[in-house]
Design an enzyme around this catalytic site. Structure first.
Site: not given
Length: 162
Positions: A17, A41, A93, A131
């Site tokens: 990030h 999330k 990514r 993450s």
């Protein structure tokens, strides 16, 4: 002033990030990191902790002097409007990230075609980093050095009592 927003849940912020934010800070006069207040999330870290981790990382990196952090609980495009942003910065990514991010970019473009979505490809050394993967490694006591900041490492030690 050319302003961009860089949104996410940042639970927690990773080195990947920060790489995307730093590259955005190079391209724009100001970058506002937007931290989602509410996320489906189910975040491990509180909103204040997530913001604190980002603010700490910004203070430690002179290349991020034009970066600010703010939480939001609205449409991303409304957050961008509040900051008079001309762009939304999103990191990718892998190809698997593209489909979802492409769909979101199209929705945002429908809401306001004057705000561009800029996709920043992950640096090769962070292409695997997420993450959720970092949380999994930390949960089981694995080494996360270099994947997150020292402040985030401390946060994991506190949460997982390591």
């Amino acid at each position: 002033m050319k302003v961009a927003v860089c949104p996410g849940s940042f639970d927690p912020i990773t080195s990947g990030h920060l790489d995307v934010i730093e590259r955005g800070a190079y391209l724009f006069e100001k970058v506002v990191v937007g931290v989602f207040e509410k996320t489906e999330k189910n975040p491990l870290f509180s909103l204040d902790e997530r913001i604190g981790f980002i603010e700490s990382a910004i203070k430690e990196n002179s290349k991020l002097s034009n970066v600010e952090v703010e939480s939001f609980n609205s449409l991303l495009i409304d957050f961008a409007h509040r900051h008079k942003a001309c762009a939304i910065i999103k990191g990718l990514r892998a190809v698997s990230d593209f489909e979802h991010e492409f769909q979101m970019a199209q929705f945002n473009r429908k809401l306001d075609k004057s705000i561009e979505t800029i996709f920043v490809m992950a640096s090769p050394k962070y292409a695997y980093l997420s993450s959720s993967a970092v949380k999994e490694i930390a949960k089981f006591g694995g080494c996360i050095e270099g994947l997150v900041t020292k402040e985030v490492e401390k946060g994991f030690r506190k949460v997982f009592k390591l």
